[in-house]
Design a protein around this motif. Structure first.
Motif, PDB file in Angstrom:
ATOM      1  N   UNK A  68       0.829  -1.212   0.000  1.00 51.02           N
ATOM      2  CA  UNK A  68       0.000   0.000   0.000  1.00 51.02           C
ATOM      3  C   UNK A  68       0.863   1.263   0.000  1.00 51.02           C
ATOM      4  N   UNK A  69       1.927   1.270   0.824  1.00 50.74           N
ATOM      5  CA  UNK A  69       2.817   2.438   0.879  1.00 50.74           C
ATOM      6  C   UNK A  69       3.554   2.629  -0.439  1.00 50.74           C
ATOM      7  N   UNK A  70       3.983   1.522  -1.032  1.00 57.61           N
ATOM      8  CA  UNK A  70       4.702   1.592  -2.302  1.00 57.61           C
ATOM      9  C   UNK A  70       3.793   2.097  -3.418  1.00 57.61           C
ATOM     10  N   UNK A  71       2.568   1.587  -3.477  1.00 57.08           N
ATOM     11  CA  UNK A  71       1.609   2.028  -4.496  1.00 57.08           C
ATOM     12  C   UNK A  71       1.315   3.517  -4.331  1.00 57.08           C
ATOM     13  N   UNK A  72       1.099   3.956  -3.103  1.00 57.25           N
ATOM     14  CA  UNK A  72       0.821   5.379  -2.846  1.00 57.25           C
ATOM     15  C   UNK A  72       1.992   6.254  -3.301  1.00 57.25           C
ATOM     16  N   UNK A  73       3.212   5.829  -2.976  1.00 55.43           N
ATOM     17  CA  UNK A  73       4.410   6.571  -3.376  1.00 55.43           C
ATOM     18  C   UNK A  73       4.531   6.632  -4.899  1.00 55.43           C
ATOM     19  N   UNK A  74       4.398   5.489  -5.560  1.00 53.04           N
ATOM     20  CA  UNK A  74       4.548   5.437  -7.017  1.00 53.04           C
ATOM     21  C   UNK A  74       3.450   6.215  -7.733  1.00 53.04           C
ATOM     22  N   UNK A  75       2.224   6.138  -7.229  1.00 50.48           N
ATOM     23  CA  UNK A  75       1.122   6.872  -7.860  1.00 50.48           C
ATOM     24  C   UNK A  75       1.283   8.383  -7.729  1.00 50.48           C
ATOM     25  N   UNK A  76       2.068   8.834  -6.757  1.00 50.71           N
ATOM     26  CA  UNK A  76       2.289  10.272  -6.561  1.00 50.71           C
ATOM     27  C   UNK A  76       3.391  10.822  -7.479  1.00 50.71           C
ATOM     28  N   UNK A  77       4.132   9.941  -8.155  1.00 50.56           N
ATOM     29  CA  UNK A  77       5.201  10.403  -9.042  1.00 50.56           C
ATOM     30  C   UNK A  77       4.607  11.094 -10.268  1.00 50.56           C
ATOM     31  N   UNK A  78       5.246  12.170 -10.730  1.00 53.67           N
ATOM     32  CA  UNK A  78       4.757  12.822 -11.948  1.00 53.67           C
ATOM     33  C   UNK A  78       5.001  11.948 -13.175  1.00 53.67           C
ATOM     34  N   UNK A  79       4.054  11.953 -14.076  1.00 54.95           N
ATOM     35  CA  UNK A  79       4.165  11.231 -15.337  1.00 54.95           C
ATOM     36  C   UNK A  79       4.050  12.257 -16.449  1.00 54.95           C
ATOM     37  N   UNK A  80       5.055  12.323 -17.307  1.00 58.52           N
ATOM     38  CA  UNK A  80       5.058  13.311 -18.390  1.00 58.52           C
ATOM     39  C   UNK A  80       5.345  12.635 -19.713  1.00 58.52           C
ATOM     40  N   UNK A  81       5.058  13.336 -20.773  1.00 60.99           N
ATOM     41  CA  UNK A  81       5.397  12.861 -22.107  1.00 60.99           C
ATOM     42  C   UNK A  81       6.861  13.196 -22.372  1.00 60.99           C
ATOM     43  N   UNK A  82       7.554  12.362 -23.151  1.00 56.24           N
ATOM     44  CA  UNK A  82       8.938  12.690 -23.495  1.00 56.24           C
ATOM     45  C   UNK A  82       8.987  13.931 -24.382  1.00 56.24           C
ATOM     46  N   UNK A  83      10.093  14.628 -24.292  1.00 53.47           N
ATOM     47  CA  UNK A  83      10.294  15.817 -25.100  1.00 53.47           C
ATOM     48  C   UNK A  83      10.398  15.435 -26.566  1.00 53.47           C
ATOM     49  N   UNK A  84       9.903  16.293 -27.438  1.00 47.69           N
ATOM     50  CA  UNK A  84      10.006  16.063 -28.884  1.00 47.69           C
ATOM     51  C   UNK A  84      11.381  16.455 -29.406  1.00 47.69           C
ATOM     52  N   UNK A  85      12.179  17.104 -28.559  1.00 47.29           N
ATOM     53  CA  UNK A  85      13.502  17.557 -28.969  1.00 47.29           C
ATOM     54  C   UNK A  85      14.401  16.347 -29.204  1.00 47.29           C
ATOM     55  N   UNK A  86      15.116  16.346 -30.302  1.00 48.00           N
ATOM     56  CA  UNK A  86      16.020  15.248 -30.608  1.00 48.00           C
ATOM     57  C   UNK A  86      17.293  15.394 -29.785  1.00 48.00           C
ATOM     58  N   UNK A  87      17.849  14.268 -29.404  1.00 48.13           N
ATOM     59  CA  UNK A  87      19.107  14.272 -28.673  1.00 48.13           C
ATOM     60  C   UNK A  87      20.202  14.749 -29.607  1.00 48.13           C
ATOM     61  N   UNK A  88      20.997  15.696 -29.145  1.00 50.94           N
ATOM     62  CA  UNK A  88      22.105  16.208 -29.945  1.00 50.94           C
ATOM     63  C   UNK A  88      21.693  17.266 -30.959  1.00 50.94           C
ATOM     64  N   UNK A  89      20.425  17.613 -31.023  1.00 55.63           N
ATOM     65  CA  UNK A  89      19.966  18.620 -31.986  1.00 55.63           C
ATOM     66  C   UNK A  89      20.362  20.002 -31.501  1.00 55.63           C
ATOM     67  N   UNK A  90      20.656  20.889 -32.440  1.00 59.30           N
ATOM     68  CA  UNK A  90      20.991  22.267 -32.088  1.00 59.30           C
ATOM     69  C   UNK A  90      19.746  22.967 -31.562  1.00 59.30           C
ATOM     70  N   UNK A  91      19.950  23.813 -30.600  1.00 57.99           N
ATOM     71  CA  UNK A  91      18.817  24.508 -29.970  1.00 57.99           C
ATOM     72  C   UNK A  91      18.249  25.587 -30.846  1.00 57.99           C
TER      73      UNK A  91
END
Length: 91
Positions: A68-91
């Motif tokens: 129960x404690x582990x589920x509560x902790x994990x469910x509180x973590x932020x979930x985001x989409x990965x960035x569309x920026x390519x690795x190594x791409x110029x800014x």
């Protein structure tokens, strides 16, 4: 076409088995592989030492987390989409 701003979430209560009451930290690499849990065991140790990890108990000298404690902790973590920026791409 712009993407709608949706909130992403993972319900770890549906992923982690109900019959497993305790998850031992020394077995974290196995759990990470089997259930897709985030973090390494070392990161979890650091979070514990900072008081930011799931509530822990010690059983026979081994650190463990009640499901129960582990589920509560994990469910509180932020979930985001990965960035569309390519690795190594110029800014």
């Amino acid at each position: 076409m712009p993407m709608e701003n949706t909130v992403l979430s993972i319900n770890w209560g549906e992923i982690l088995p109900r019959e497993t009451g305790l998850f031992f930290r020394h077995r974290w690499p196995e759990y990470a592989t089997r259930y897709g849990l985030p973090f390494s065991r070392g990161t979890l140790q650091n979070l514990d030492s900072e008081g930011r990890g799931p509530e822990a108990v010690v059983v026979a000298g081994k650190v463990a987390y009640h499901r129960e404690s582990l589920v509560e902790f994990l469910n509180a973590l932020p979930v985001t989409r990965p960035s569309k920026k390519r690795v190594g791409a110029a800014a």
